[in-house]
Design a protein around this motif. Structure first.
Motif, mmCIF file in Angstrom:
data_model
loop_
_atom_site.group_PDB
_atom_site.id
_atom_site.type_symbol
_atom_site.label_atom_id
_atom_site.label_comp_id
_atom_site.label_asym_id
_atom_site.label_seq_id
_atom_site.Cartn_x
_atom_site.Cartn_y
_atom_site.Cartn_z
ATOM 1 N N TYR A 157 8.853 0.942 10.716
ATOM 2 C CA TYR A 157 9.009 1.931 9.652
ATOM 3 C C TYR A 157 10.458 2.397 9.615
ATOM 4 O O TYR A 157 11.035 2.687 10.663
ATOM 5 N N HIS A 191 4.256 7.081 3.330
ATOM 6 C CA HIS A 191 5.043 5.851 3.310
ATOM 7 C C HIS A 191 4.494 4.881 2.257
ATOM 8 O O HIS A 191 3.367 5.031 1.790
ATOM 9 N N HIS A 227 0.825 -1.204 0.000
ATOM 10 C CA HIS A 227 0.000 0.000 0.000
ATOM 11 C C HIS A 227 0.856 1.250 0.000
ATOM 12 O O HIS A 227 2.068 1.193 0.246
ATOM 13 N N VAL A 270 0.629 5.479 1.192
ATOM 14 C CA VAL A 270 -0.081 6.529 1.917
ATOM 15 C C VAL A 270 0.365 7.868 1.339
ATOM 16 O O VAL A 270 1.560 8.186 1.350
ATOM 17 N N GLU A 288 7.218 1.084 5.303
ATOM 18 C CA GLU A 288 6.676 0.212 6.344
ATOM 19 C C GLU A 288 6.949 -1.219 5.901
ATOM 20 O O GLU A 288 6.547 -1.623 4.806
ATOM 21 N N HIS A 324 -6.070 -2.203 2.931
ATOM 22 C CA HIS A 324 -6.018 -0.946 2.170
ATOM 23 C C HIS A 324 -4.826 -0.964 1.230
ATOM 24 O O HIS A 324 -3.740 -1.389 1.602
ATOM 25 N N MET A 367 4.261 0.533 1.777
ATOM 26 C CA MET A 367 4.282 -0.657 2.629
ATOM 27 C C MET A 367 4.514 -1.902 1.795
ATOM 28 O O MET A 367 3.883 -2.098 0.766
HETATM 29 FE FE LIG Z 1 0.927 1.603 6.336
#
Ligand SMILES: [Fe+2]
Length: 299
Positions: free
Chosen positions: A255, A214, A146, A148, A265, A199, A216
């Motif tokens: 992280y 970030h 994912h 962000v 992450e 997500h 992931m």
């Molecule tokens: Fe995350």
């Protein structure tokens, strides 16, 4: 018009060597042959790359690429965007080749994040083999992981991804950033694509200079996470957050700051959801345990 998964991220770097050292030697990603655009290509599954780092004049996040199941779904999305007055450009054949896709389009979300949309992703079937013994990553049909993104225009940006790209709500958080009772609270929307990952996208209601909060990656085992954390500490990488377990997707992760100025992450055991029965949640806490944050080192 529904996005299936997060296909890739593109990063710009003033020093590909730093990214190679971080991505390959420290994190344990697999380096593929360089892209036709001179990019460093990092692999986690059967795709030619999931992270491409382009040589450039800045250290920043460039764009996320969103995968559609076929050209019809991609065309429906592009038509909807154009009807709504969003400027969409078609990538050239050379640009599509550099992304290892058949059809490529670009636009911006309302917060100014560069968005890429594609269909026809190339697959070379080369097995993932980590140079640092990572057993593997949850990817393939769930996408690379994912991302962000900063979304100062939070509500408008959420509506963009819902209405035009077909994302659904998974969870939201409103985090007080001070003890002040009238703190306006930082909003984060967690959104899913058409795959079981809790997500694929989250939007945070604040600007971020690097262009990303970030990314992931989800490894197979807790030992992959622990060994990666050990390597990051041994190499002197900045650990932005200690090991912890998130509330909404139950991801156990830490992280680490990347050479791009945003965090990676590195986690495992994220929640997989049956969206036909899911009711979106509002999480009142971000973590079940851990995730103690440390400010980034002074430049
Ligand atoms: Fe995350």
């Amino acid at each position: 018009m529904t996005v299936n998964s997060l296909g890739y991220v593109i990063i710009e770097s003033t020093d590909l060597g730093k990214w190679r050292s971080f991505g390959v030697e420290t994190i344990g990603l697999m380096e593929g042959p360089p892209g036709p655009d001179g990019s460093l290509r990092l692999r986690i599954d059967h795709r030619p790359f999931r992270i491409a780092v382009l040589p450039g004049k800045a250290d920043r996040f460039v764009t996320a690429g969103w995968e559609f199941v076929d050209d019809a779904a991609l065309s429906a999305c592009v038509n909807g965007l154009q009807v709504a007055g969003v400027a969409v450009t078609k990538g050239s054949a050379a640009e599509a080749q550099a992304r290892e896709v058949r059809s490529l389009y670009r636009c911006q979300d309302p917060s100014g994040n560069a968005v890429e949309l594609y269909a026809g992703r190339h697959v070379d079937y080369l097995p993932f083999a980590s140079p640092r013994g990572v057993t593997g990553f949850v990817a393939d049909e769930q996408g690379m992981g994912h991302v962000v993104l900063p979304a100062p225009k939070l509500e408008e940006t959420r509506a963009f991804y819902q209405q035009h790209l077909g994302f659904g709500d998974s969870d939201q958080m409103w985090l007080a950033m001070s003890p002040n009772p009238s703190d306006p609270k930082l909003g984060i929307y967690f959104m899913h694509a058409n795959n079981p990952r809790h997500h694929s996208l989250a939007l945070m209601g604040a600007p971020v200079p690097s262009g990303c909060v970030h990314i992931m990656l989800e490894a197979y085992t807790i030992d992959d996470v622990g060994y990666a954390l050990e390597r990051c500490m041994a190499k002197g990488a900045h650990i932005s957050s200690s090991l912890g377990k998130h509330s909404n997707d139950f991801m156990v992760s830490f992280y680490v700051q990347t050479p791009g100025g945003f965090d990676l992450e590195f986690g495992y055991d994220g929640l997989e959801v049956d969206w036909s029965t899911w009711v979106p949640t509002t999480s009142l806490i971000p973590d079940l345990w851990g995730h103690r944050w440390s400010p980034p080192p002074a430049p």
